[in-house]
Structure formats: C-alpha cells, structure tokens
Write a protein that holds these residues in place. Structure first.
Motif, mmCIF file in Angstrom:
data_model
loop_
_atom_site.group_PDB
_atom_site.id
_atom_site.type_symbol
_atom_site.label_atom_id
_atom_site.label_comp_id
_atom_site.label_asym_id
_atom_site.label_seq_id
_atom_site.Cartn_x
_atom_site.Cartn_y
_atom_site.Cartn_z
ATOM 1 N N GLU A 58 0.884 -1.179 0.000
ATOM 2 C CA GLU A 58 0.000 0.000 0.000
ATOM 3 C C GLU A 58 0.915 1.220 0.000
ATOM 4 O OE1 GLU A 58 -2.635 0.297 3.378
ATOM 5 O OE2 GLU A 58 -4.323 -0.218 2.113
ATOM 6 N N PRO A 59 0.408 2.384 -0.454
ATOM 7 C CA PRO A 59 1.287 3.564 -0.511
ATOM 8 C C PRO A 59 1.825 3.974 0.860
ATOM 9 C CG PRO A 59 -0.758 3.947 -1.715
ATOM 10 C CD PRO A 59 -0.939 2.664 -0.984
ATOM 11 N N SER A 60 2.999 4.570 0.854
ATOM 12 C CA SER A 60 3.623 5.068 2.087
ATOM 13 C C SER A 60 4.736 6.031 1.719
ATOM 14 C CB SER A 60 4.216 3.905 2.883
ATOM 15 O OG SER A 60 5.025 4.385 3.937
ATOM 16 N N THR A 61 4.884 7.078 2.514
ATOM 17 C CA THR A 61 6.084 7.918 2.415
ATOM 18 C C THR A 61 6.895 7.747 3.688
ATOM 19 O OG1 THR A 61 4.967 9.533 1.035
ATOM 20 C CG2 THR A 61 6.940 10.288 2.164
ATOM 21 N N ARG A 62 6.265 8.143 4.829
ATOM 22 C CA ARG A 62 6.970 8.188 6.107
ATOM 23 C C ARG A 62 7.500 6.823 6.559
ATOM 24 N NH1 ARG A 62 3.732 12.499 6.115
ATOM 25 N NH2 ARG A 62 2.716 11.135 4.647
ATOM 26 N N THR A 63 6.590 5.843 6.643
ATOM 27 C CA THR A 63 6.956 4.573 7.279
ATOM 28 C C THR A 63 8.022 3.859 6.462
ATOM 29 O OG1 THR A 63 4.653 4.498 7.974
ATOM 30 C CG2 THR A 63 5.964 2.520 8.342
ATOM 31 N N ARG A 64 7.819 3.837 5.151
ATOM 32 C CA ARG A 64 8.777 3.138 4.294
ATOM 33 C C ARG A 64 10.162 3.789 4.364
ATOM 34 N NH1 ARG A 64 8.402 1.610 -2.154
ATOM 35 N NH2 ARG A 64 10.616 1.795 -2.435
ATOM 36 N N ILE A 111 6.173 -5.415 6.514
ATOM 37 C CA ILE A 111 5.082 -5.470 5.539
ATOM 38 C C ILE A 111 3.971 -4.491 5.844
ATOM 39 C CG2 ILE A 111 4.094 -7.458 6.791
ATOM 40 C CD1 ILE A 111 2.929 -8.231 3.914
ATOM 41 N N ARG A 112 3.535 -3.797 4.780
ATOM 42 C CA ARG A 112 2.276 -3.022 4.823
ATOM 43 C C ARG A 112 1.326 -3.691 3.846
ATOM 44 N NH1 ARG A 112 1.464 3.399 4.690
ATOM 45 N NH2 ARG A 112 2.194 3.019 6.810
ATOM 46 N N HIS A 113 0.098 -3.929 4.292
ATOM 47 C CA HIS A 113 -0.869 -4.651 3.456
ATOM 48 C C HIS A 113 -2.265 -4.106 3.732
ATOM 49 C CE1 HIS A 113 -2.934 -7.983 1.489
ATOM 50 N NE2 HIS A 113 -1.763 -8.437 1.059
ATOM 51 N N GLU A 139 -3.774 -2.586 12.910
ATOM 52 C CA GLU A 139 -2.760 -1.912 13.740
ATOM 53 C C GLU A 139 -1.652 -1.318 12.868
ATOM 54 O OE1 GLU A 139 -1.277 -2.229 17.435
ATOM 55 O OE2 GLU A 139 -2.443 -3.931 18.140
ATOM 56 N N HIS A 140 -0.963 -0.357 13.437
ATOM 57 C CA HIS A 140 0.239 0.240 12.843
ATOM 58 C C HIS A 140 1.180 0.455 14.040
ATOM 59 C CE1 HIS A 140 2.961 2.533 10.533
ATOM 60 N NE2 HIS A 140 2.165 3.439 9.997
ATOM 61 N N PRO A 141 1.775 -0.649 14.528
ATOM 62 C CA PRO A 141 2.432 -0.576 15.838
ATOM 63 C C PRO A 141 3.608 0.387 15.929
ATOM 64 C CG PRO A 141 2.810 -2.717 14.789
ATOM 65 C CD PRO A 141 1.769 -2.026 13.986
ATOM 66 N N THR A 142 4.417 0.519 14.855
ATOM 67 C CA THR A 142 5.554 1.443 15.015
ATOM 68 C C THR A 142 5.082 2.895 15.049
ATOM 69 O OG1 THR A 142 6.059 1.333 12.628
ATOM 70 C CG2 THR A 142 7.337 -0.102 14.091
ATOM 71 N N GLN A 143 3.948 3.201 14.369
ATOM 72 C CA GLN A 143 3.384 4.554 14.491
ATOM 73 C C GLN A 143 2.905 4.771 15.924
ATOM 74 O OE1 GLN A 143 3.076 7.102 12.000
ATOM 75 N NE2 GLN A 143 2.595 8.347 13.794
ATOM 76 N N GLY A 144 2.232 3.763 16.486
ATOM 77 C CA GLY A 144 1.774 3.880 17.873
ATOM 78 C C GLY A 144 2.947 4.087 18.833
ATOM 79 N N HIS A 266 -0.191 14.309 14.503
ATOM 80 C CA HIS A 266 -0.879 13.751 13.327
ATOM 81 C C HIS A 266 0.063 12.709 12.731
ATOM 82 C CE1 HIS A 266 -3.026 13.326 9.595
ATOM 83 N NE2 HIS A 266 -3.808 14.376 9.786
ATOM 84 N N PRO A 267 -0.439 11.498 12.441
ATOM 85 C CA PRO A 267 0.468 10.489 11.875
ATOM 86 C C PRO A 267 0.880 10.800 10.447
ATOM 87 C CG PRO A 267 -1.791 9.660 11.935
ATOM 88 C CD PRO A 267 -1.795 10.981 12.648
ATOM 89 N N GLY A 268 0.110 11.713 9.775
ATOM 90 C CA GLY A 268 0.368 12.007 8.381
ATOM 91 C C GLY A 268 -0.173 10.897 7.485
ATOM 92 N N PRO A 269 -0.315 11.091 6.195
ATOM 93 C CA PRO A 269 -0.214 12.402 5.549
ATOM 94 C C PRO A 269 -1.381 13.293 5.973
ATOM 95 C CG PRO A 269 -0.499 10.601 3.928
ATOM 96 C CD PRO A 269 -0.640 9.997 5.259
ATOM 97 N N ILE A 270 -1.121 14.619 6.106
ATOM 98 C CA ILE A 270 -2.178 15.516 6.561
ATOM 99 C C ILE A 270 -2.990 16.034 5.374
ATOM 100 C CG2 ILE A 270 -0.852 16.223 8.591
ATOM 101 C CD1 ILE A 270 -0.384 18.931 7.281
HETATM 102 N N1 CP Z 1 1.938 7.494 9.208
HETATM 103 C C1 CP Z 1 2.039 6.758 8.074
HETATM 104 O O1 CP Z 1 1.824 5.545 8.096
HETATM 105 O O2 CP Z 1 2.414 7.459 6.967
HETATM 106 P P1 CP Z 1 2.754 6.786 5.543
HETATM 107 O O3 CP Z 1 1.456 6.257 4.999
HETATM 108 O O4 CP Z 1 3.347 7.894 4.717
HETATM 109 O O5 CP Z 1 3.722 5.673 5.803
#
Ligand code: CP
Length: 312
Positions: A58-64, A111-113, A139-144, A266-270
C-alpha cells in the motif's frame, strides 16, 4: 550486542501483543538510539550482516522511508518493494511471493498490506522476524510506539496524560495502536468524530467516546488528528469534506480553547483544510515533524530488539 531480556517478541504485529515492560524497553532503547541521528556519521554496526525486506503493498512515504533510514543507520542491508512492480502484478499469490522472498533468507520482513491480519499470516511462511507496517484497519504498531515516545518526550510521562484522538476511528489502524499503547501506559484517552466513524466496539478498549468535539478537547494535553481517508469513504459516512472540516477540523479558533501546554499530533499524511487548518499545521503547537524524526529512533529500537533472529 544482546537485546533486552525484557523484550521477548520475535515479531511486532501489534501493540496489543506487547506488555507494559516491553513498551518501556522500546521507548528507552529508542531514546538511546535518537542520539545517533544527531551525529555527523549517522551509522553504527549493530545489524551488520542482517538482511531486511521492506514490502509495501500500500502507498507510504513516512513509514517506508523511516524503516529504510533506520535499517541503514544500523548497517543492515535493506531491499524495498512497492505495491506495483512485484510479481503480484503478474498474478502470483501473496503466499508464493512470500515463499520466494523467504528462499532468499531475509532476517526481517517489514510489511504493509491492505488486509488486516496479513502480517500474522506471513509469520506462518517465513522464519524471519515480521514487522507490521500497517495492516488494513487493524494496527500500525511502530506509528503507535513513536506516538508514545513523542508524548513521553514532551511531557516526561505517559501516565495520566489526557489524549483526544479525533477523526475516522473506524478505518484507523493508527487509532487502534495508539489506544492499545496509551491505555496500557496509563494515559486517559477520548476518541471523537462523527457517529458514522465511531465503531461501537471501540468503547471496549477503555476509552471515552463522544461525537462532541468541544467536550473531547476540554483540558487535553495531546490532540491526535487523523487523516480523513478519502479512498475509504462513501457518502453515507461523510456528506462532504467541507462539513467534516466545519464540525471536526482543528482550526485557529479551536486551538485557542486548548490549554497552553497542549500539543497537536498527526500520523500524516495531513489533509490541510480538512482535519487540520494550515494555521494549526504551521503553528508551534504542532509537533508532527518531531513525530517523523522520532520514528527513525523507534524503528531502530524495534529492529534492534527483535534482532532478526531466524529460527534455525
Ligand atoms: N503514518 C504513516 O503511516 O504514513 P505513511 O502512509 O506515509 O507511511
């Protein structure tokens, strides 16, 4: 280097699975790793020789990017895949693609799914440590964990801190990870949003639930705003983004009603102008970029504590 004996997990699938002692170890380890990112040479040999697969379906900027940087600062080798360009596009199943990756003997698979439970399923096909980087609305444990770290860094403690989580709780994996972590660590959590975005079972997680934003914001220390996930909305849940912004968006006027100590996360993206006004996003009260910085230290801690120990 040996990881802490208090941290017993091989995988990180959710904060629900972590004990208070394990969360404390992650936060303390992240605090010691944060200093590495301030050095001129931002690299230590801790995970030299370990191989990490970063699988973002799935799309990601921050986490990846954050996992890539964390891995590189620990001297691990990391390869990243995104949703397109993998053999899934050619009809290969998730299982067969995973078995192919497993045959290359990675030490970790991140993994993000889009499906809740996909990381847990993956643990049955690999001997690597699996890290959930966000699965469906689960869940998104590392964001938590990075949110817990940022709140603790700001206030010196998590116990007794009043946190309001505002937005689409139904679709939010971040909300679930934050709630598990914050309540375990003794914070007082209120969730708020339109009734169509508050799943009935959320009250069983030990939080207050309200549709009244003013009530949710009263006396808070931390406001966590959630992204309105346009891709997961239909008109029965949300008539319009303008209506959401009017009733639940945090703007300059609402910011003035908060205690002076309160911070905005805010976890983003805003979505500027929807859940957060540009005035609030750009104010000194918003600590969104601190969260991003802390995310690297927290992910370094998670990689270190899991140790990528393949079963022999
Ligand atoms: N917070 C977060 O998961 O951002 P991304 O979707 O950019 O990874």
């Amino acid at each position: 280097m040996t990881a802490s004996p208090s941290f017993k997990q091989k995988h990180l699938l959710g904060i629900q699975d972590l004990s208070v002692a394990e969360i404390e170890v992650v936060l303390a380890t992240a605090a010691s790793f944060k200093e590495i990112s301030e050095r001129e040479i931002k690299k230590v040999p801790t995970l030299r020789g370990k191989t990490i697969v970063n699988l973002f379906l799935e799309p990601s900027t921050r986490t990846r990017a954050s996992f890539e940087i964390a891995a590189k600062r620990l001297s691990a080798d990391i390869v990243s895949f995104s949703g397109t360009g993998t053999s899934l596009d050619k009809g290969e199943s998730f299982k067969d693609m995973t078995l192919t990756l497993e045959a290359m003997r990675p030490d970790y698979i991140i993994i993000r799914h889009k499906c809740s439970g996909a990381p847990r399923l993956l643990t049955t096909w690999t001997k690597a440590s699996v890290i959930n980087a966000g699965d469906g609305a689960h869940e998104h444990p590392t964001q938590g964990l990075l949110d817990l770290f940022t709140i603790k860094e700001t206030f010196g403690t998590l116990a007794g801190i009043k946190v309001a989580i505002i937005g689409d709780i139904t679709h939010s994996r971040v909300a679930r990870s934050d709630i598990w972590g914050l309540t375990k660590m003794g914070a007082k959590v209120t969730v708020a949003g339109p009734a169509t975005m508050l799943p009935p079972e959320i009250s069983e997680m030990g939080v207050k639930v309200t549709t009244d934003l003013t009530r949710a914001l009263h006396g808070v220390d931390v406001v966590i705003l959630l992204r309105i996930q346009r891709e997961r909305q239909d008109s029965r849940r949300l008539p319009s983004l303008r209506e959401y912004a009017r009733f639940y968006g945090l703007d300059g006027e609402r910011l003035k009603t908060l205690p002076d100590r309160a911070v905005i996360m805010h976890p983003g993206p805003i979505n500027r102008g929807v859940e957060i006004s540009p005035e609030v996003a750009d104010s000194g009260r918003a600590i969104i970029t601190h969260q991003v910085t802390n995310g690297i230290a927290v992910r370094m801690a998670v990689l270190y504590l899991l140790q990528g120990g393949r079963e022999s």
